[in-house]
Design a protein around this motif. Structure first.
Motif, PDB file in Angstrom:
ATOM      1  N   GLU A   3       0.824  -1.195   0.000  1.00 54.84           N
ATOM      2  CA  GLU A   3       0.000   0.000   0.000  1.00 54.84           C
ATOM      3  C   GLU A   3       0.863   1.253   0.000  1.00 54.84           C
ATOM      4  N   GLN A   4       0.574   2.128  -0.942  1.00 52.41           N
ATOM      5  CA  GLN A   4       1.262   3.404  -1.074  1.00 52.41           C
ATOM      6  C   GLN A   4       0.262   4.504  -0.750  1.00 52.41           C
ATOM      7  N   LEU A   5       0.660   5.440   0.068  1.00 50.81           N
ATOM      8  CA  LEU A   5      -0.166   6.606   0.360  1.00 50.81           C
ATOM      9  C   LEU A   5       0.010   7.598  -0.787  1.00 50.81           C
ATOM     10  N   PHE A  63      -6.451  17.287   3.481  1.00 55.28           N
ATOM     11  CA  PHE A  63      -5.694  16.832   2.319  1.00 55.28           C
ATOM     12  C   PHE A  63      -6.532  15.816   1.546  1.00 55.28           C
ATOM     13  N   ARG A  64      -6.241  15.666   0.252  1.00 61.15           N
ATOM     14  CA  ARG A  64      -6.879  14.634  -0.572  1.00 61.15           C
ATOM     15  C   ARG A  64      -5.939  13.434  -0.611  1.00 61.15           C
ATOM     16  N   ALA A  65      -6.191  12.474   0.265  1.00 58.11           N
ATOM     17  CA  ALA A  65      -5.302  11.316   0.401  1.00 58.11           C
ATOM     18  C   ALA A  65      -6.058  10.027   0.116  1.00 58.11           C
ATOM     19  N   SER A  66      -5.343   9.079  -0.462  1.00 54.80           N
ATOM     20  CA  SER A  66      -5.905   7.754  -0.700  1.00 54.80           C
ATOM     21  C   SER A  66      -4.785   6.728  -0.592  1.00 54.80           C
ATOM     22  N   VAL A  67      -5.183   5.486  -0.504  1.00 56.30           N
ATOM     23  CA  VAL A  67      -4.223   4.387  -0.461  1.00 56.30           C
ATOM     24  C   VAL A  67      -4.320   3.630  -1.776  1.00 56.30           C
ATOM     25  N   THR A  68      -3.170   3.418  -2.409  1.00 57.31           N
ATOM     26  CA  THR A  68      -3.094   2.765  -3.707  1.00 57.31           C
ATOM     27  C   THR A  68      -2.270   1.493  -3.587  1.00 57.31           C
ATOM     28  N   LYS A  69      -2.766   0.417  -4.162  1.00 52.06           N
ATOM     29  CA  LYS A  69      -1.997  -0.833  -4.204  1.00 52.06           C
ATOM     30  C   LYS A  69      -0.992  -0.748  -5.345  1.00 52.06           C
ATOM     31  N   VAL A  70       0.263  -1.010  -5.028  1.00 58.18           N
ATOM     32  CA  VAL A  70       1.323  -1.022  -6.029  1.00 58.18           C
ATOM     33  C   VAL A  70       2.167  -2.281  -5.857  1.00 58.18           C
ATOM     34  N   LEU A  71       2.879  -2.604  -6.881  1.00 57.02           N
ATOM     35  CA  LEU A  71       3.782  -3.744  -6.891  1.00 57.02           C
ATOM     36  C   LEU A  71       5.199  -3.235  -6.644  1.00 57.02           C
ATOM     37  N   ALA A  72       5.906  -3.860  -5.732  1.00 61.32           N
ATOM     38  CA  ALA A  72       7.307  -3.499  -5.478  1.00 61.32           C
ATOM     39  C   ALA A  72       8.163  -4.744  -5.694  1.00 61.32           C
ATOM     40  N   VAL A  73       9.180  -4.592  -6.515  1.00 61.24           N
ATOM     41  CA  VAL A  73      10.024  -5.732  -6.879  1.00 61.24           C
ATOM     42  C   VAL A  73      11.484  -5.343  -6.705  1.00 61.24           C
ATOM     43  N   ARG A  74      12.220  -6.179  -6.011  1.00 60.14           N
ATOM     44  CA  ARG A  74      13.658  -5.969  -5.826  1.00 60.14           C
ATOM     45  C   ARG A  74      14.379  -6.553  -7.036  1.00 60.14           C
ATOM     46  N   VAL A  75      15.231  -5.729  -7.650  1.00 64.62           N
ATOM     47  CA  VAL A  75      15.978  -6.178  -8.830  1.00 64.62           C
ATOM     48  C   VAL A  75      17.447  -5.843  -8.640  1.00 64.62           C
ATOM     49  N   PRO A  76      18.315  -6.510  -9.361  1.00 60.48           N
ATOM     50  CA  PRO A  76      19.740  -6.166  -9.276  1.00 60.48           C
ATOM     51  C   PRO A  76      19.957  -4.708  -9.673  1.00 60.48           C
ATOM     52  N   ASN A  77      20.768  -4.002  -8.908  1.00 59.90           N
ATOM     53  CA  ASN A  77      21.073  -2.605  -9.184  1.00 59.90           C
ATOM     54  C   ASN A  77      22.235  -2.560 -10.167  1.00 59.90           C
ATOM     55  N   GLU A  78      21.887  -2.872 -11.433  1.00 58.79           N
ATOM     56  CA  GLU A  78      22.883  -2.955 -12.500  1.00 58.79           C
ATOM     57  C   GLU A  78      22.191  -2.657 -13.817  1.00 58.79           C
ATOM     58  N   PRO A  79      22.943  -2.328 -14.843  1.00 53.18           N
ATOM     59  CA  PRO A  79      22.325  -2.075 -16.146  1.00 53.18           C
ATOM     60  C   PRO A  79      21.464  -3.259 -16.593  1.00 53.18           C
ATOM     61  N   GLY A  80      20.241  -2.975 -16.961  1.00 55.40           N
ATOM     62  CA  GLY A  80      19.340  -4.018 -17.443  1.00 55.40           C
ATOM     63  C   GLY A  80      18.424  -4.598 -16.384  1.00 55.40           C
ATOM     64  N   GLY A  81      18.643  -4.282 -15.112  1.00 56.21           N
ATOM     65  CA  GLY A  81      17.790  -4.831 -14.049  1.00 56.21           C
ATOM     66  C   GLY A  81      16.326  -4.456 -14.246  1.00 56.21           C
ATOM     67  N   LEU A  82      16.066  -3.185 -14.446  1.00 55.45           N
ATOM     68  CA  LEU A  82      14.696  -2.725 -14.664  1.00 55.45           C
ATOM     69  C   LEU A  82      14.166  -3.187 -16.021  1.00 55.45           C
ATOM     70  N   ALA A  83      15.004  -3.144 -17.039  1.00 52.84           N
ATOM     71  CA  ALA A  83      14.571  -3.564 -18.370  1.00 52.84           C
ATOM     72  C   ALA A  83      14.054  -5.006 -18.357  1.00 52.84           C
ATOM     73  N   HIS A  84      14.762  -5.894 -17.671  1.00 54.72           N
ATOM     74  CA  HIS A  84      14.342  -7.295 -17.590  1.00 54.72           C
ATOM     75  C   HIS A  84      12.974  -7.416 -16.912  1.00 54.72           C
ATOM     76  N   LEU A  85      12.777  -6.686 -15.813  1.00 55.64           N
ATOM     77  CA  LEU A  85      11.488  -6.712 -15.121  1.00 55.64           C
ATOM     78  C   LEU A  85      10.377  -6.205 -16.031  1.00 55.64           C
ATOM     79  N   LEU A  86      10.580  -5.077 -16.680  1.00 54.57           N
ATOM     80  CA  LEU A  86       9.548  -4.494 -17.545  1.00 54.57           C
ATOM     81  C   LEU A  86       9.228  -5.389 -18.740  1.00 54.57           C
ATOM     82  N   GLU A  87      10.252  -5.998 -19.322  1.00 53.47           N
ATOM     83  CA  GLU A  87      10.024  -6.911 -20.440  1.00 53.47           C
ATOM     84  C   GLU A  87       9.211  -8.118 -19.998  1.00 53.47           C
TER      85      GLU A  87
END
Length: 141
Positions: A3-5, A63-87
């Motif tokens: 949950e993300q505020l 304030f206008r606040a809500s709670v949003t469900k989001v996905l959190a994924v741990r990936v290697p902190n290296e070139p291509g880490g995010l690209a692999h997840l998104l692909e």
């Protein structure tokens, strides 16, 4: 999913500090804060302890606040880490509404994504991705 505020604030002097003070006075700890802005308003995304209680406190303070469900994924902190997840998510046919990343150490980064398909979380786990649980980020309500 975690949950993300999410808070919409006017882009004017004192609004962000007021948001932070309101949470502090309610003894709610913020762990991460991200801001996207325009000339008129900002969208503040927060990982904090007890997000449901935080939204209620902020709503009561105007304030206008809500709670949003989001996905959190741990990936290697290296070139291509995010690209692999998104692909991988793309290959599942899911749409990503928005995302952002942060690092909690040198070896990994956490990618936060607002994904339309709730089944993606389980599919990513099955594919060997390290999905972050809510307990790793904040106290549960």
């Amino acid at each position: 999913m975690i949950e993300q505020l999410t808070v919409f604030i006017q882009n004017e002097k004192g609004r962000l500090s007021g948001l932070c003070r309101t949470l502090a006075d309610a003894n709610i700890n913020m762990h991460d804060l991200f801001i996207a802005d325009t000339s008129d308003f900002g969208v503040v995304r927060v990982f904090c302890d007890t997000p449901q209680a935080a939204a209620k406190v902020l709503d009561e303070a105007g304030f206008r606040a809500s709670v949003t469900k989001v996905l959190a994924v741990r990936v290697p902190n290296e070139p291509g880490g995010l690209a692999h997840l998104l692909e991988t998510i793309e290959s599942m046919g899911a749409n990503i509404e928005y995302g952002y990343c942060f690092s909690r150490g040198e070896a990994t980064a956490i990618d936060v994504l607002k994904v339309v398909d709730d089944a993606v979380e389980g599919k990513l786990s099955e594919a060997g991705f390290d999905v972050v649980s809510a307990e790793e980020v904040y106290k549960l309500d």
